[in-house]
Write a protein that holds these residues in place. Structure first.
Motif, PDB file in Angstrom:
ATOM      1  N   ASN A 166       0.795  -1.233   0.000  1.00 12.78           N
ATOM      2  CA  ASN A 166       0.000   0.000   0.000  1.00 12.78           C
ATOM      3  C   ASN A 166       0.826   1.282   0.000  1.00 12.78           C
ATOM      4  OD1 ASN A 166      -2.360  -1.544   0.164  1.00 12.78           O
ATOM      5  ND2 ASN A 166      -2.276  -1.572   2.398  1.00 12.78           N
ATOM      6  N   PHE A 167       2.134   1.156  -0.011  1.00  7.63           N
ATOM      7  CA  PHE A 167       2.984   2.340   0.101  1.00  7.63           C
ATOM      8  C   PHE A 167       4.364   2.050  -0.474  1.00  7.63           C
ATOM      9  CE2 PHE A 167       3.203  -0.061   4.061  1.00  7.63           C
ATOM     10  CZ  PHE A 167       4.571  -0.216   4.253  1.00  7.63           C
ATOM     11  N   VAL A 168       5.181   3.102  -0.522  1.00  8.99           N
ATOM     12  CA  VAL A 168       6.582   2.963  -0.908  1.00  8.99           C
ATOM     13  C   VAL A 168       7.423   3.347   0.306  1.00  8.99           C
ATOM     14  CG1 VAL A 168       8.434   3.870  -2.375  1.00  8.99           C
ATOM     15  CG2 VAL A 168       6.175   3.431  -3.356  1.00  8.99           C
ATOM     16  N   SER A 169       8.349   2.463   0.677  1.00 11.57           N
ATOM     17  CA  SER A 169       9.291   2.753   1.767  1.00 11.57           C
ATOM     18  C   SER A 169      10.522   3.394   1.164  1.00 11.57           C
ATOM     19  CB  SER A 169       9.724   1.462   2.469  1.00 11.57           C
ATOM     20  OG  SER A 169       8.653   0.884   3.143  1.00 11.57           O
ATOM     21  N   ALA A 170      10.990   4.451   1.816  1.00  6.11           N
ATOM     22  CA  ALA A 170      12.199   5.121   1.347  1.00  6.11           C
ATOM     23  C   ALA A 170      13.095   5.401   2.544  1.00  6.11           C
ATOM     24  CB  ALA A 170      11.852   6.424   0.638  1.00  6.11           C
ATOM     25  N   THR A 171      14.374   5.168   2.352  1.00  2.49           N
ATOM     26  CA  THR A 171      15.376   5.597   3.318  1.00  2.49           C
ATOM     27  C   THR A 171      16.184   6.673   2.609  1.00  2.49           C
ATOM     28  OG1 THR A 171      15.460   3.398   4.301  1.00  2.49           O
ATOM     29  CG2 THR A 171      17.293   4.890   4.794  1.00  2.49           C
ATOM     30  N   VAL A 172      16.217   7.854   3.215  1.00  2.58           N
ATOM     31  CA  VAL A 172      16.808   9.018   2.561  1.00  2.58           C
ATOM     32  C   VAL A 172      17.807   9.687   3.489  1.00  2.58           C
ATOM     33  CG1 VAL A 172      16.296  11.232   1.469  1.00  2.58           C
ATOM     34  CG2 VAL A 172      14.671   9.346   1.260  1.00  2.58           C
ATOM     35  N   SER A 173      18.960  10.007   2.936  1.00  5.70           N
ATOM     36  CA  SER A 173      19.997  10.732   3.656  1.00  5.70           C
ATOM     37  C   SER A 173      19.939  12.196   3.202  1.00  5.70           C
ATOM     38  CB  SER A 173      21.361  10.126   3.323  1.00  5.70           C
ATOM     39  OG  SER A 173      22.381  10.853   3.943  1.00  5.70           O
ATOM     40  N   VAL A 174      19.904  13.097   4.170  1.00  3.60           N
ATOM     41  CA  VAL A 174      19.822  14.524   3.866  1.00  3.60           C
ATOM     42  C   VAL A 174      20.950  15.249   4.590  1.00  3.60           C
ATOM     43  CG1 VAL A 174      18.378  16.598   3.883  1.00  3.60           C
ATOM     44  CG2 VAL A 174      17.299  14.345   3.828  1.00  3.60           C
ATOM     45  N   THR A 176      19.826  10.507   8.252  1.00  5.90           N
ATOM     46  CA  THR A 176      19.237   9.446   7.436  1.00  5.90           C
ATOM     47  C   THR A 176      17.942   8.979   8.083  1.00  5.90           C
ATOM     48  OG1 THR A 176      21.454   8.771   6.760  1.00  5.90           O
ATOM     49  CG2 THR A 176      19.664   7.209   6.356  1.00  5.90           C
ATOM     50  N   CYS A 177      16.844   9.121   7.338  1.00  3.48           N
ATOM     51  CA  CYS A 177      15.524   8.810   7.887  1.00  3.48           C
ATOM     52  C   CYS A 177      14.753   7.858   6.984  1.00  3.48           C
ATOM     53  CB  CYS A 177      14.717  10.096   8.067  1.00  3.48           C
ATOM     54  SG  CYS A 177      15.497  11.276   9.188  1.00  3.48           S
ATOM     55  N   LYS A 178      13.865   7.115   7.626  1.00  4.85           N
ATOM     56  CA  LYS A 178      12.969   6.208   6.909  1.00  4.85           C
ATOM     57  C   LYS A 178      11.611   6.895   6.776  1.00  4.85           C
ATOM     58  CE  LYS A 178      15.251   2.055   8.505  1.00  4.85           C
ATOM     59  NZ  LYS A 178      15.124   0.764   9.189  1.00  4.85           N
ATOM     60  N   ARG A 179      11.023   6.735   5.589  1.00  3.78           N
ATOM     61  CA  ARG A 179       9.721   7.358   5.323  1.00  3.78           C
ATOM     62  C   ARG A 179       8.832   6.387   4.570  1.00  3.78           C
ATOM     63  NH1 ARG A 179      13.325  12.007   4.372  1.00  3.78           N
ATOM     64  NH2 ARG A 179      12.961  13.366   6.125  1.00  3.78           N
ATOM     65  N   ARG A 180       7.531   6.605   4.708  1.00  9.62           N
ATOM     66  CA  ARG A 180       6.550   5.866   3.912  1.00  9.62           C
ATOM     67  C   ARG A 180       5.761   6.872   3.089  1.00  9.62           C
ATOM     68  NH1 ARG A 180       4.134   1.881   8.419  1.00  9.62           N
ATOM     69  NH2 ARG A 180       5.860   0.404   8.419  1.00  9.62           N
ATOM     70  N   PHE A 181       5.591   6.550   1.821  1.00  3.13           N
ATOM     71  CA  PHE A 181       4.833   7.383   0.894  1.00  3.13           C
ATOM     72  C   PHE A 181       3.556   6.650   0.504  1.00  3.13           C
ATOM     73  CE2 PHE A 181       9.030   9.040   0.692  1.00  3.13           C
ATOM     74  CZ  PHE A 181       8.916  10.365   0.322  1.00  3.13           C
ATOM     75  N   TYR A 182       2.427   7.342   0.678  1.00  2.00           N
ATOM     76  CA  TYR A 182       1.124   6.799   0.291  1.00  2.00           C
ATOM     77  C   TYR A 182       0.599   7.619  -0.887  1.00  2.00           C
ATOM     78  CZ  TYR A 182       1.311   4.322   4.724  1.00  2.00           C
ATOM     79  OH  TYR A 182       1.689   3.506   5.762  1.00  2.00           O
ATOM     80  N   GLU A 231       4.823   9.688   5.740  1.00  4.48           N
ATOM     81  CA  GLU A 231       5.038   9.425   7.164  1.00  4.48           C
ATOM     82  C   GLU A 231       6.540   9.407   7.422  1.00  4.48           C
ATOM     83  OE1 GLU A 231       3.272   5.709   8.287  1.00  4.48           O
ATOM     84  OE2 GLU A 231       1.247   6.517   8.219  1.00  4.48           O
ATOM     85  N   ASN A 232       6.994  10.291   8.285  1.00  8.68           N
ATOM     86  CA  ASN A 232       8.387  10.273   8.721  1.00  8.68           C
ATOM     87  C   ASN A 232       8.464   9.291   9.875  1.00  8.68           C
ATOM     88  OD1 ASN A 232       9.277  12.260   6.898  1.00  8.68           O
ATOM     89  ND2 ASN A 232       8.436  13.854   8.223  1.00  8.68           N
ATOM     90  N   LEU A 233       9.268   8.266   9.716  1.00  7.23           N
ATOM     91  CA  LEU A 233       9.336   7.209  10.719  1.00  7.23           C
ATOM     92  C   LEU A 233      10.525   7.419  11.641  1.00  7.23           C
ATOM     93  CD1 LEU A 233       8.410   4.284   8.315  1.00  7.23           C
ATOM     94  CD2 LEU A 233       6.899   5.491   9.898  1.00  7.23           C
ATOM     95  N   ASP A 234      11.625   6.767  11.379  1.00  6.33           N
ATOM     96  CA  ASP A 234      12.769   6.791  12.266  1.00  6.33           C
ATOM     97  C   ASP A 234      13.973   7.383  11.562  1.00  6.33           C
ATOM     98  OD1 ASP A 234      14.377   6.159  14.489  1.00  6.33           O
ATOM     99  OD2 ASP A 234      14.928   4.223  13.626  1.00  6.33           O
ATOM    100  N   CYS A 235      14.716   8.198  12.262  1.00  8.62           N
ATOM    101  CA  CYS A 235      15.986   8.703  11.738  1.00  8.62           C
ATOM    102  C   CYS A 235      17.081   7.864  12.397  1.00  8.62           C
ATOM    103  CB  CYS A 235      16.143  10.184  12.024  1.00  8.62           C
ATOM    104  SG  CYS A 235      14.928  11.181  11.144  1.00  8.62           S
ATOM    105  N   VAL A 236      17.591   6.921  11.619  1.00  6.77           N
ATOM    106  CA  VAL A 236      18.428   5.849  12.155  1.00  6.77           C
ATOM    107  C   VAL A 236      19.747   6.313  12.760  1.00  6.77           C
ATOM    108  CG1 VAL A 236      17.374   4.070  10.724  1.00  6.77           C
ATOM    109  CG2 VAL A 236      19.342   5.323   9.842  1.00  6.77           C
ATOM    110  N   ASP A 237      20.284   7.433  12.298  1.00  6.57           N
ATOM    111  CA  ASP A 237      21.586   7.879  12.797  1.00  6.57           C
ATOM    112  C   ASP A 237      21.507   9.173  13.606  1.00  6.57           C
ATOM    113  OD1 ASP A 237      20.931   9.510  10.693  1.00  6.57           O
ATOM    114  OD2 ASP A 237      22.783   9.211   9.576  1.00  6.57           O
ATOM    115  N   ALA A 238      20.299   9.564  13.975  1.00  2.00           N
ATOM    116  CA  ALA A 238      20.122  10.829  14.697  1.00  2.00           C
ATOM    117  C   ALA A 238      20.599  10.723  16.141  1.00  2.00           C
ATOM    118  CB  ALA A 238      18.656  11.248  14.679  1.00  2.00           C
ATOM    119  N   ASN A 239      21.208  11.798  16.602  1.00  2.00           N
ATOM    120  CA  ASN A 239      21.549  11.934  18.010  1.00  2.00           C
ATOM    121  C   ASN A 239      20.720  13.109  18.520  1.00  2.00           C
ATOM    122  OD1 ASN A 239      22.642  12.581  20.526  1.00  2.00           O
ATOM    123  ND2 ASN A 239      24.635  11.748  19.960  1.00  2.00           N
TER     124      ASN A 239
END
Length: 186
Positions: free
Chosen positions: A90-98, A112-118, A128-136
């Motif tokens: 139902n969506f596209v998962s994207a991991t994006v580094s900004v 670097t964050c994980k997002r879902r696109f509907y 949907e902004n999910l988790d930013c895997v490398d965030a402090n």
């Protein structure tokens, strides 16, 4: 006579099928538009309304109000890199580094964050902004709070920049960072 409308309908339906862009490609076009700071390219892949959520925080946009958000973000000269892209049911998962000047100051660059696109009718309608895997977030908050407190005392004309999501708010944010860094060098 009945054949003409059927031919017209067939041509219309086949042209619609040809113009349908796969969902992962829509996400790539979205980030390409952000990367090149070309809002018309982004607008082509967005639905007539867009919702961006992060946990309980929900922002609703029209194309016009999203353009204002786009201008705010553009001030920080972000650079986007798609790390992963996968179409789900139902969506596209994207991991994006900004990377950006703001994230650099907040000592979380790149982020670097994980997002879902509907999608709705083949266009992006919700992110949907999910988790930013490398965030402090501890360092992020420390840097942000130090800047806000310093501005309040030393440059009160810029106070409030942190909550001003307009283009001018982003310009004030950058000015605050610049002044803060100069003060730290003394």
């Amino acid at each position: 006579m009945k054949k003409i409308p059927i031919i017209i309908i067939s041509i219309f339906l086949s042209s619609c099928a040809v113009n349908k862009v796969p969902k992962p490609e829509q996400v790539m076009k979205y980030y390409q538009g952000l990367q090149k700071s070309e809002y018309p390219e982004i607008e082509k892949v967005l639905s007539d309304s867009l919702i961006i959520s992060e946990g309980d925080y929900v922002m609703k946009f029209t194309p016009e109000s999203y353009y204002e958000h786009f201008k705010w973000d553009s001030v920080f000269n972000p650079a986007y890199k798609i790390v992963g892209l996968k179409e789900q049911e139902n969506f596209v998962s994207a991991t994006v580094s900004v990377s950006s000047s703001r994230f650099d100051f907040l000592e979380n660059n790149p982020l670097t964050c994980k997002r879902r696109f509907y999608f709705k009718h083949g266009k992006i309608r919700r992110i949907e902004n999910l988790d930013c895997v490398d965030a402090n977030w501890i360092i992020w908050q420390k840097q942000r709070d130090s800047l806000v407190a310093w501005v309040k005392i030393n440059n009160p004309e810029l106070d409030g920049f942190i909550n001003d999501l307009s283009e001018q708010g982003a310009i004030n944010y950058m000015k605050a960072i610049e002044l803060y860094k100069k003060q730290k060098l003394k």
